[in-house]
Design an enzyme around this catalytic site. Structure first.
Site, PDB file in Angstrom:
ATOM      1  N   GLU A 180      -9.526 -61.852  31.526  1.00  0.00           N
ATOM      2  CA  GLU A 180      -8.771 -61.829  32.789  1.00  0.00           C
ATOM      3  C   GLU A 180      -9.084 -60.582  33.597  1.00  0.00           C
ATOM      4  O   GLU A 180      -9.187 -60.646  34.833  1.00  0.00           O
ATOM      5  CB  GLU A 180      -7.269 -61.955  32.490  1.00  0.00           C
ATOM      6  N   TYR A 216       1.633 -59.609  27.714  1.00  0.00           N
ATOM      7  CA  TYR A 216       1.254 -60.056  26.371  1.00  0.00           C
ATOM      8  C   TYR A 216       2.131 -59.483  25.258  1.00  0.00           C
ATOM      9  O   TYR A 216       2.528 -60.223  24.350  1.00  0.00           O
ATOM     10  CB  TYR A 216      -0.225 -59.776  26.124  1.00  0.00           C
TER      11      TYR A 216
END
Length: 402
Positions: free
Chosen positions: A137, A95
């Site tokens: 997640e 990310y």
């Protein structure tokens, strides 16, 4: 919640993203792959070449900006993206890499208009999205008992042609372990080494059988002459019984687990969209044999009707099940009503009312134009929006928020 300082900058970005979104995403992917070529193993590179991925990301960024103050609208999309990311093995450390190159792309494309305040606002907005996805997640990885990016080895124990273009692959764990259960409607990612790209590529295939049968089954459509069919065609041409594949845990929230057993179930699909519907059909018949299930399907003709023998067998075995099939261009040996009941595209306006009860739970799967047409037809028949669920294919996970 986005800060009061950042909110006006994000709101002002919406028209900018409409105009420059694709340019920004093209710049983003160029920067990302130049700095991290290993990430090409995660992304669908034919979609990159065709521009589909760039268009989809631009739509996603726009949709996120336009809905950032509407968490109820974003929540189901976050769930779907999280499932897709888990099937791809996305890790938390990815990310910051994506965030850096996205902000750099915004700065490069917008130039002087990308003020420090605007970039700070987008950094905050991206951080909120990243945090939400990472948390979702993490929970999914923990539920599956796997580490991010961990795939399991499975062996093709049976390969069966289902139609002119669709072949089923029956999979069992290579180590002899029992494969985890799944919810009907879920999918797995399959990893295949593509020599012509010198990359590993991942593709998602719906599980097309019921849970608890001692195997997983995927039913894969050949896509002749289409870059999008690169991996599917390799599976058809190069993988045989006894070969090994690497696959993700089952993912996806297009499932019927929230439906009550006494609610009629209507499954409407077209083309290879039949695959998750067959799993839902078999799962429902196993778990709730007294529940009414109506199975509507559209395809080209009998030669392009995958899993037809299986559907016919289930019809004979279950009295609470009905089917209705539309063949766009029936072949000479396709017969009414044994093989199909409607010629041309599936038109719900002419389907018998008994097959489309007002109190049913509706699931749609197929090409996007097909799903849109059936969705609109159901609303026109008085079916409530909350009763309708549809699968989302490929990269278009945020498009319906626009």
């Amino acid at each position: 919640m986005l800060s009061a300082v950042s909110r006006p900058y994000i709101a002002a970005s919406v028209p900018v993203l409409r105009e420059h979104g694709v340019t920004i995403t093209l710049c983003f992917y160029r920067r990302l792959f130049a700095a991290h070529p290993e990430l090409k193993n995660i992304f669908n590179m034919p979609n990159q070449e065709s521009g589909i991925q760039q268009q989809a990301l631009a739509s996603a960024i726009f949709a996120y900006a336009a809905n950032i103050d509407h968490p109820d609208a974003l929540a189901p999309v976050i769930s779907r993206i999280a499932h897709k990311h888990v099937s791809l093995g996305i890790k938390a450390e990815h990310y910051p890499i994506v965030g850096k190159h996205l902000l750099d792309a915004i700065a490069e494309v917008l130039g002087a208009a990308a003020t420090p305040a605007l970039l700070a606002a987008w950094s905050e907005a991206y951080g909120m999205l990243a945090d939400a996805l990472i948390a979702a997640e993490r929970a999914l990885y923990q539920a599956h008992g796997v580490e991010p990016g961990e795939y399991r080895s499975v062996t093709v124990v049976r390969k069966q042609k289902e139609s002119e273009t669709v072949t089923s692959f029956y999979l069992q764990a290579t180590d002899g372990a029992v494969l985890p259960s799944f919810q009907p409607g879920q999918y797995i990612s399959v990893a295949v080494d593509v020599a012509e790209l010198s990359l590993r590529q991942l593709r998602q295939y719906s599980l097309s059988d019921a849970p608890g049968n001692g195997h997983w089954r995927i039913s894969v459509k050949r896509e002749e002459g289409s870059p999008a069919g690169l991996v599917s065609n390799l599976l058809h041409d190069q993988y045989r019984e006894g070969d090994v594949l690497w696959v993700s845990p089952p993912c996806g929230d297009f499932v019927m687990s929230t439906e009550t057993a006494d609610t009629p179930l209507v499954l409407i699909s077209a083309g290879v969209g039949v695959t998750p519907m067959m799993s839902m059909l078999q799962g429902s018949l196993q778990q709730h044999p007294d529940r009414p299930v109506n199975f509507l399907y559209a395809t080209l003709d009998g030669r392009h009707h995958p899993l037809k023998r299986e559907l016919d067998r289930l019809l004979l075995q279950h009295g609470r099940m009905q089917s209705y099939v539309a063949y766009e261009r029936p072949a000479a040996n396709d017969c009414v009503p044994q093989d199909y009941q409607q010629q041309g595209h599936l038109r719900l306006a002419t389907v018998p009312d008994a097959l489309l009860p007002q109190n049913a739970a509706y699931f749609l799967c197929g090409p996007a134009p097909f799903m849109h047409a059936q969705h609109q037809a159901l609303l026109a028949r008085g079916v409530a929006e909350r009763q309708i669920r549809q699968e989302v294919f490929g990269p278009s996970l945020l498009g319906h928020l626009q």
